[in-house]
Each structure stands twice: as C-alpha cells, then as structure tokens.
Design a protein around this motif. Structure first.
Motif, PDB file in Angstrom:
ATOM      1  N   ASN A 141       0.816  -1.220   0.000  1.00 54.48           N
ATOM      2  CA  ASN A 141       0.000   0.000   0.000  1.00 54.48           C
ATOM      3  C   ASN A 141       0.849   1.270   0.000  1.00 54.48           C
ATOM      4  N   TRP A 142       1.987   1.259  -0.673  1.00 54.00           N
ATOM      5  CA  TRP A 142       2.868   2.419  -0.644  1.00 54.00           C
ATOM      6  C   TRP A 142       2.235   3.628  -1.314  1.00 54.00           C
ATOM      7  N   LYS A 143       1.414   3.408  -2.323  1.00 54.80           N
ATOM      8  CA  LYS A 143       0.776   4.544  -3.010  1.00 54.80           C
ATOM      9  C   LYS A 143      -0.232   5.241  -2.088  1.00 54.80           C
ATOM     10  N   ALA A 144      -1.014   4.453  -1.371  1.00 60.62           N
ATOM     11  CA  ALA A 144      -1.983   5.032  -0.443  1.00 60.62           C
ATOM     12  C   ALA A 144      -1.259   5.751   0.693  1.00 60.62           C
ATOM     13  N   ASN A 145      -0.200   5.138   1.218  1.00 61.99           N
ATOM     14  CA  ASN A 145       0.570   5.783   2.291  1.00 61.99           C
ATOM     15  C   ASN A 145       1.168   7.103   1.814  1.00 61.99           C
ATOM     16  N   THR A 146       1.682   7.127   0.595  1.00 61.01           N
ATOM     17  CA  THR A 146       2.266   8.344   0.047  1.00 61.01           C
ATOM     18  C   THR A 146       1.202   9.422  -0.130  1.00 61.01           C
ATOM     19  N   ALA A 147       0.015   9.042  -0.624  1.00 64.52           N
ATOM     20  CA  ALA A 147      -1.068  10.004  -0.809  1.00 64.52           C
ATOM     21  C   ALA A 147      -1.529  10.575   0.533  1.00 64.52           C
ATOM     22  N   ILE A 148      -1.640   9.732   1.539  1.00 67.85           N
ATOM     23  CA  ILE A 148      -2.067  10.194   2.863  1.00 67.85           C
ATOM     24  C   ILE A 148      -1.045  11.168   3.438  1.00 67.85           C
ATOM     25  N   VAL A 182      -1.508  15.130   4.405  1.00 65.42           N
ATOM     26  CA  VAL A 182      -1.179  15.640   5.741  1.00 65.42           C
ATOM     27  C   VAL A 182      -0.173  16.788   5.630  1.00 65.42           C
ATOM     28  N   LEU A 183       0.836  16.611   4.801  1.00 65.44           N
ATOM     29  CA  LEU A 183       1.847  17.651   4.617  1.00 65.44           C
ATOM     30  C   LEU A 183       1.232  18.909   4.004  1.00 65.44           C
ATOM     31  N   LEU A 184       0.386  18.741   2.996  1.00 63.43           N
ATOM     32  CA  LEU A 184      -0.274  19.887   2.369  1.00 63.43           C
ATOM     33  C   LEU A 184      -1.151  20.636   3.381  1.00 63.43           C
ATOM     34  N   GLY A 185      -1.907  19.892   4.188  1.00 62.33           N
ATOM     35  CA  GLY A 185      -2.742  20.521   5.210  1.00 62.33           C
ATOM     36  C   GLY A 185      -1.927  21.303   6.226  1.00 62.33           C
ATOM     37  N   THR A 186      -0.804  20.733   6.636  1.00 62.50           N
ATOM     38  CA  THR A 186       0.073  21.410   7.593  1.00 62.50           C
ATOM     39  C   THR A 186       0.639  22.697   7.001  1.00 62.50           C
ATOM     40  N   VAL A 187       1.042  22.645   5.746  1.00 60.00           N
ATOM     41  CA  VAL A 187       1.596  23.831   5.091  1.00 60.00           C
ATOM     42  C   VAL A 187       0.524  24.913   4.949  1.00 60.00           C
TER      43      VAL A 187
END
Length: 88
Positions: free
Chosen positions: A26-33, A37-42
C-alpha cells in the motif's frame, strides 16, 4: 542489465524503513495520505503566518508585492487608502 539477483540478507534484522528491498503493498496510499497531511500542515502554517504578519512600513502603491494578496494588515491598509482617495 539489472545488477544480478537479489543479495541474500539476514532475516532477523529489523528496520523502521522496511529493511532490504522493502516495497509495501500500500505504498501509493501511504504516500497520498502523507502528501495530504503535509499539504494541510503547510496551508495551516501559511494562514497562521498571514494572520500574524505585522508591517511597520507598507509597500509602495503600484509596486509588485506578493503578500498584498494574503496579509490582512496590508489589505485593510489599502482599503483605507482607497476609501480616502474616493472620499476626497
């Protein structure tokens, strides 16, 4: 052309990154999540910065100044200037 077969490695070694040849299903889903999260924090940090920005000297009229678009203090200052120009 691939460097040969995979090298034997000790199975008892644990790594937080997944160890040798890690490719979780599930690396693609983990990367998207994590991207979300990073975008929201920024975005939250950017909004907080714009709200708390304080200027002692305002930019010159007509000059390009990017924080005119998000700094509440500059936006209010320019509205006051426009009202003063329109009123006089």
């Amino acid at each position: 052309m691939g460097g040969g077969p995979k090298v034997r490695y000790p199975k008892h070694v644990w790594s937080p990154a997944g160890g040798w040849y890690a490719q979780p299903a599930n690396w693609k889903a983990n990367t998207a999540i994590m991207g979300a999260v990073l975008l929201g924090t920024v975005v939250l940090a950017f909004n907080l910065s714009g709200e708390r920005e304080v200027r002692t000297k305002f930019p010159e009229e007509g000059r390009f100044f990017p924080s005119r678009w998000w700094s509440k203090q500059i936006i209010e200052h320019e509205k006051e200037q426009a009202a003063a120009k329109g009123g006089s």
